[in-house]
Design a protein around this motif. Sequence first.
Motif, PDB file in Angstrom:
ATOM      1  N   ILE A  76      -3.075  -4.767   8.901  1.00 33.94           N
ATOM      2  CA  ILE A  76      -3.208  -3.815   7.803  1.00 33.94           C
ATOM      3  C   ILE A  76      -4.525  -3.996   7.058  1.00 33.94           C
ATOM      4  CG2 ILE A  76      -2.093  -5.227   6.013  1.00 33.94           C
ATOM      5  CD1 ILE A  76      -0.569  -2.621   5.196  1.00 33.94           C
ATOM      6  N   ALA A  77      -5.151  -2.885   6.715  1.00 36.44           N
ATOM      7  CA  ALA A  77      -6.302  -2.873   5.813  1.00 36.44           C
ATOM      8  C   ALA A  77      -5.786  -2.451   4.446  1.00 36.44           C
ATOM      9  CB  ALA A  77      -7.359  -1.893   6.310  1.00 36.44           C
ATOM     10  N   ILE A  78      -6.135  -3.202   3.408  1.00 35.36           N
ATOM     11  CA  ILE A  78      -5.595  -2.945   2.074  1.00 35.36           C
ATOM     12  C   ILE A  78      -6.736  -2.601   1.122  1.00 35.36           C
ATOM     13  CG2 ILE A  78      -4.125  -3.818   0.227  1.00 35.36           C
ATOM     14  CD1 ILE A  78      -3.141  -5.982   2.126  1.00 35.36           C
ATOM     15  N   GLY A  79      -6.578  -1.507   0.384  1.00 35.79           N
ATOM     16  CA  GLY A  79      -7.568  -1.122  -0.610  1.00 35.79           C
ATOM     17  C   GLY A  79      -7.337   0.288  -1.097  1.00 35.79           C
ATOM     18  N   TYR A  80      -8.052   0.665  -2.140  1.00 34.43           N
ATOM     19  CA  TYR A  80      -7.938   2.041  -2.641  1.00 34.43           C
ATOM     20  C   TYR A  80      -8.699   3.002  -1.728  1.00 34.43           C
ATOM     21  CZ  TYR A  80      -7.765   6.076  -5.647  1.00 34.43           C
ATOM     22  OH  TYR A  80      -7.537   7.342  -6.118  1.00 34.43           O
ATOM     23  N   PHE A  81      -9.854   2.594  -1.257  1.00 35.96           N
ATOM     24  CA  PHE A  81     -10.630   3.311  -0.235  1.00 35.96           C
ATOM     25  C   PHE A  81     -11.069   4.711  -0.673  1.00 35.96           C
ATOM     26  CE2 PHE A  81      -7.868   0.544   2.601  1.00 35.96           C
ATOM     27  CZ  PHE A  81      -8.866  -0.377   2.849  1.00 35.96           C
ATOM     28  N   ASP A  82     -11.498   4.874  -1.928  1.00 40.12           N
ATOM     29  CA  ASP A  82     -11.975   6.192  -2.358  1.00 40.12           C
ATOM     30  C   ASP A  82     -13.295   6.512  -1.678  1.00 40.12           C
ATOM     31  OD1 ASP A  82     -12.070   8.596  -3.718  1.00 40.12           O
ATOM     32  OD2 ASP A  82     -13.110   7.744  -5.449  1.00 40.12           O
ATOM     33  N   GLY A  83     -13.326   7.611  -0.957  1.00 38.97           N
ATOM     34  CA  GLY A  83     -14.501   8.019  -0.211  1.00 38.97           C
ATOM     35  C   GLY A  83     -14.413   7.693   1.263  1.00 38.97           C
ATOM     36  N   VAL A  84     -13.639   6.668   1.609  1.00 39.48           N
ATOM     37  CA  VAL A  84     -13.596   6.181   2.995  1.00 39.48           C
ATOM     38  C   VAL A  84     -15.037   6.099   3.517  1.00 39.48           C
ATOM     39  CG1 VAL A  84     -12.345   6.348   5.187  1.00 39.48           C
ATOM     40  CG2 VAL A  84     -11.398   7.449   3.175  1.00 39.48           C
ATOM     41  N   HIS A  85     -15.871   5.376   2.756  1.00 35.82           N
ATOM     42  CA  HIS A  85     -17.296   5.282   3.058  1.00 35.82           C
ATOM     43  C   HIS A  85     -17.557   4.245   4.151  1.00 35.82           C
ATOM     44  CE1 HIS A  85     -17.309   1.592   0.740  1.00 35.82           C
ATOM     45  NE2 HIS A  85     -17.082   2.213  -0.420  1.00 35.82           N
ATOM     46  N   ALA A 128      -2.480  -0.373  10.441  1.00 37.60           N
ATOM     47  CA  ALA A 128      -1.943   0.203   9.208  1.00 37.60           C
ATOM     48  C   ALA A 128      -2.974   0.131   8.093  1.00 37.60           C
ATOM     49  CB  ALA A 128      -0.659  -0.532   8.797  1.00 37.60           C
ATOM     50  N   VAL A 129      -2.787   1.011   7.117  1.00 41.02           N
ATOM     51  CA  VAL A 129      -3.576   0.993   5.890  1.00 41.02           C
ATOM     52  C   VAL A 129      -2.607   1.019   4.723  1.00 41.02           C
ATOM     53  CG1 VAL A 129      -5.136   2.323   4.405  1.00 41.02           C
ATOM     54  CG2 VAL A 129      -5.647   2.087   6.838  1.00 41.02           C
ATOM     55  N   MET A 130      -2.865   0.206   3.715  1.00 42.97           N
ATOM     56  CA  MET A 130      -2.143   0.313   2.445  1.00 42.97           C
ATOM     57  C   MET A 130      -3.128   0.802   1.394  1.00 42.97           C
ATOM     58  SD  MET A 130      -0.133  -2.529   0.117  1.00 42.97           S
ATOM     59  CE  MET A 130       1.234  -2.684   1.268  1.00 42.97           C
ATOM     60  N   THR A 131      -2.823   1.949   0.796  1.00 41.44           N
ATOM     61  CA  THR A 131      -3.649   2.480  -0.271  1.00 41.44           C
ATOM     62  C   THR A 131      -2.759   2.759  -1.470  1.00 41.44           C
ATOM     63  OG1 THR A 131      -5.386   4.101  -0.796  1.00 41.44           O
ATOM     64  CG2 THR A 131      -3.466   4.921   0.418  1.00 41.44           C
ATOM     65  N   PHE A 132      -3.378   3.102  -2.596  1.00 38.40           N
ATOM     66  CA  PHE A 132      -2.641   3.235  -3.853  1.00 38.40           C
ATOM     67  C   PHE A 132      -2.949   4.585  -4.493  1.00 38.40           C
ATOM     68  CE2 PHE A 132      -3.893  -1.093  -2.905  1.00 38.40           C
ATOM     69  CZ  PHE A 132      -2.670  -1.735  -2.854  1.00 38.40           C
ATOM     70  N   HIS A 133      -1.959   5.115  -5.193  1.00 41.93           N
ATOM     71  CA  HIS A 133      -2.133   6.422  -5.833  1.00 41.93           C
ATOM     72  C   HIS A 133      -1.274   6.474  -7.089  1.00 41.93           C
ATOM     73  CE1 HIS A 133      -3.065  10.675  -6.079  1.00 41.93           C
ATOM     74  NE2 HIS A 133      -1.782  10.903  -6.327  1.00 41.93           N
ATOM     75  N   VAL A 172       1.420   4.550   1.278  1.00 40.65           N
ATOM     76  CA  VAL A 172       0.869   5.036   0.021  1.00 40.65           C
ATOM     77  C   VAL A 172       1.741   4.482  -1.098  1.00 40.65           C
ATOM     78  CG1 VAL A 172       0.249   7.039  -1.365  1.00 40.65           C
ATOM     79  CG2 VAL A 172       0.029   7.144   1.128  1.00 40.65           C
ATOM     80  N   VAL A 173       1.212   3.531  -1.836  1.00 39.14           N
ATOM     81  CA  VAL A 173       1.970   2.866  -2.889  1.00 39.14           C
ATOM     82  C   VAL A 173       1.668   3.535  -4.224  1.00 39.14           C
ATOM     83  CG1 VAL A 173       2.394   0.674  -4.086  1.00 39.14           C
ATOM     84  CG2 VAL A 173       1.869   0.685  -1.622  1.00 39.14           C
ATOM     85  N   GLN A 224       5.033 -11.915  -1.010  1.00 38.64           N
ATOM     86  CA  GLN A 224       6.380 -12.217  -0.517  1.00 38.64           C
ATOM     87  C   GLN A 224       7.234 -10.960  -0.348  1.00 38.64           C
ATOM     88  OE1 GLN A 224       7.746 -15.133   0.400  1.00 38.64           O
ATOM     89  NE2 GLN A 224       5.899 -16.336  -0.003  1.00 38.64           N
ATOM     90  N   ASP A 225       7.211 -10.076  -1.357  1.00 37.49           N
ATOM     91  CA  ASP A 225       8.133  -8.944  -1.379  1.00 37.49           C
ATOM     92  C   ASP A 225       7.564  -7.680  -0.753  1.00 37.49           C
ATOM     93  OD1 ASP A 225       9.964 -10.545  -2.687  1.00 37.49           O
ATOM     94  OD2 ASP A 225       9.276  -9.938  -4.678  1.00 37.49           O
ATOM     95  N   MET A 226       6.258  -7.699  -0.462  1.00 38.47           N
ATOM     96  CA  MET A 226       5.672  -6.525   0.188  1.00 38.47           C
ATOM     97  C   MET A 226       5.163  -6.865   1.579  1.00 38.47           C
ATOM     98  SD  MET A 226       3.728  -4.220  -2.644  1.00 38.47           S
ATOM     99  CE  MET A 226       3.448  -3.018  -1.375  1.00 38.47           C
ATOM    100  N   LEU A 227       4.125  -7.673   1.634  1.00 44.35           N
ATOM    101  CA  LEU A 227       3.453  -7.884   2.915  1.00 44.35           C
ATOM    102  C   LEU A 227       4.375  -8.538   3.941  1.00 44.35           C
ATOM    103  CD1 LEU A 227      -0.139  -8.962   1.804  1.00 44.35           C
ATOM    104  CD2 LEU A 227       0.803  -6.678   2.161  1.00 44.35           C
TER     105      LEU A 227
END
Length: 316
Positions: free
Chosen positions: A24-33, A55-60, A97-98, A114-117
């Motif tokens: 998994i890649a984790i981050g907000y990744f605005d722009g996907v630059h 997988a990607v985990m991003t936040f919104h 999308v968290v 512990q409870d997520m990853l």
Amino acid sequence: MEIIYLDFPFDHGALSGGDRGKVIAIGYFDGVHLGHRKVIGLAVERAAAAGRLSAVMTFHPHPKEVLGQGGQYATSLTPLDEKLRRFQKLGVDLVYVVRFDRAFAALSPESFVQDMLFRLRIEEAIVGFDFSFGSRGAGTPELLARLAAPSLEVHVMGPLELDGGKVSSSRIRAALEQGDVGQAERLLGRPYHISGTVVHGEGRGRTIGFPTANVQPDGAYVLPRLGVYAVTVHAAGAAYPAVMNVGVKPTFHENGMDPKLEAHLFGYEGDLYGSRVALDFHAFLRPERKFGSVSELVEQIGRDAATAQELLNKTE
């Protein structure tokens, strides 16, 4: 690409995304630059090599918007739908999308791991050097690696340097504020892009000889500096060179208005009302300004159109 939306506290039965292990890649990744693509690309590459899911985990929404640290983050370089389209183009199998709210922001770094990853069956995680997580952003990449060991391997990507600085979303935003869409394109690794729907405007463009497509963005995009741009409009299954005004039309409106995006497409004579289009920004031509008469405006639009055509012909 599968998309799973998660709210805190989580329904752990919905967390798994399948029984296969994941990278998994984790981050907000605005722009996907370019820097983001380096992180996500490594996750895709390592997942393929190990027979795992990428997988990607991003936040919104944006964490800074929720925490009151910056009203400018109500707009995005890539609103969520656009960001998901970018992830899919990168070959990602699964996106979490968290929903970022104050309850999630209060989660401890230990609980995040512990409870997520662990519950998501993550076997490798890729993060950027400036990644933070957990309450008050206390979690660092180094802490993530310690908390995750030995069952979850963490890879930390260093900064990507370009044009004398770090590739970052904030730097791209600053370039767009100046109208420097060329710099934004270099940092993104693609032209700055806005998707939207053609809606009815005032109809004035047709009466002065320059019919325009009035584009309503389909998300809260960061708009570049008000002014005139050379753009490509992807519409009706083709790409059309165009000249676009991003602005409030001060020649016709004394009291201002919300900025509008109006593009005059070269070589297109059909009806685009109601259709979805995409805009790629290539060059800033001039700031928006008020003209003394409609005839002066028409003359300037003609010059802008000629300049845009010349610039776009050079880039073909």
